[in-house]
Design an enzyme around this catalytic site. Sequence first.
Site, short mmCIF file in Angstrom:
data_model
loop_
_atom_site.label_atom_id
_atom_site.label_comp_id
_atom_site.label_asym_id
_atom_site.label_seq_id
_atom_site.Cartn_x
_atom_site.Cartn_y
_atom_site.Cartn_z
N GLY A 92 -28.93 35.55 41.77
CA GLY A 92 -27.91 36.21 42.83
C GLY A 92 -26.99 37.09 42.24
O GLY A 92 -27.11 37.68 41.13
N CYS A 93 -25.66 36.90 42.47
CA CYS A 93 -24.27 37.99 41.97
C CYS A 93 -24.15 37.68 40.62
O CYS A 93 -23.87 38.63 40.13
CB CYS A 93 -23.29 37.38 42.94
SG CYS A 93 -23.50 37.48 44.67
N VAL A 94 -24.60 36.72 39.91
CA VAL A 94 -24.30 36.41 38.59
C VAL A 94 -25.30 37.23 37.52
O VAL A 94 -25.01 37.51 36.35
CB VAL A 94 -24.19 35.03 38.35
CG1 VAL A 94 -25.60 34.12 37.97
CG2 VAL A 94 -23.52 34.67 36.77
N ALA A 95 -26.43 37.62 38.34
CA ALA A 95 -27.62 38.23 37.62
C ALA A 95 -27.12 39.46 36.62
O ALA A 95 -27.72 39.76 35.62
CB ALA A 95 -28.55 38.45 38.45
N MET A 106 -20.17 35.35 39.15
CA MET A 106 -20.49 34.02 39.22
C MET A 106 -21.72 34.25 40.40
O MET A 106 -21.76 35.21 41.09
CB MET A 106 -19.34 33.33 39.88
CG MET A 106 -18.53 33.14 38.79
SD MET A 106 -16.80 32.33 39.82
CE MET A 106 -16.33 31.17 38.21
#
Length: 359
Positions: free
Chosen positions: A147-150, A346
């Site tokens: 998700g966004c942390v990637a 995160m």
Amino acid sequence: MHSASSPALSPHIRTVGRALPPHYASQEQLIGAFRELWAQKHFNLERLEDLHRAVNVSGRFLALPIEEYAPLTSFQQRNDAWIRASVELGEQVVRQALDKAGLTPKDVDHVFFVTVTGLAVPSIEARLANRLGFRRDFRRTPLFGLGCVAGAAGVARAVDYLRAYPRHTALVLAVELCSLTLQREDLSIPNIIASGLFGDGAACAVLQGAEVSAPGPRVVDSRSVFYPDTERVMGWDIVDSGFKVVLSAKVPVLVRDNVRDDVDTFLASHGLRRSDIRHWVAHTGGPKVLQAFEQSLELPAAALTRSWASLKEVGNLSSASVLFVLGETLESQEPQPGDWGVLMAMGPGFCAELVLLRW
């Protein structure tokens, strides 16, 4: 001190390519489309507008023209559209990033591909190999589900690889087409917020090992932080119609409660404090997440200007967001030799990734 703490021995980030799909809709146009869609279900339309305006997004770029979404009724149709658009956007952004670095696809040793908005086997970087002409011996690491942390985690994992192969070149390619995951039947508050917040885009970072002499900030170290028992804070439920968003109001709370200690501990391991950091490159999680970053880290008013601007202009692009902000930071004239920076994001898990940069 371990070897990771010597900037001279660290891999570096050369360039970041960024691309948005060609179709744009203002937030007002999108609100109009959702009003039409959800009016038949007697949803509270004033609430819809309030939630959409609260995310501070002025518009989004879309993988398809807005009128082409309605006929996509099944997960397969949406995912097929995702594959087609991802390959197009992915090719565009890889070419751009390599051109900026003065490199060609033949120079690439490893591609880390990250996404959370569609499924493809063979994965997108394999499909791009046929279009771009990567070498036959190039390595592939497709990462789904971060998700966004990637965006930040992909950079960190590419750096781990480049420490072992200090003459190699790696790409971190993020393609996120959030518009193709929308669940039209889902009238939950998380889905309404997601439909107002997330946008489509792609980014590609070019990284090289320490033995390649080239410009760009060194990646001195990274740290992953996992928060136990937070699986239901953010993610997808995989349902018959595709990806149904899980998004808890606890996200900003988790950021506010944890990020200061996590950052301070990470920086202290390098003899640094928050006041030593000149450049904060933060994922554009949403207004409450950016406020939580600012408050918890006691940042000066202008520290996250680029993140706020990116959120407003294109929405939250999931994993590509932090790479967009990184690219803009690299291309600005602000970073000076010797400056320190922190790249942070995160995502589902719930987890954080912190990356320490030195210009």
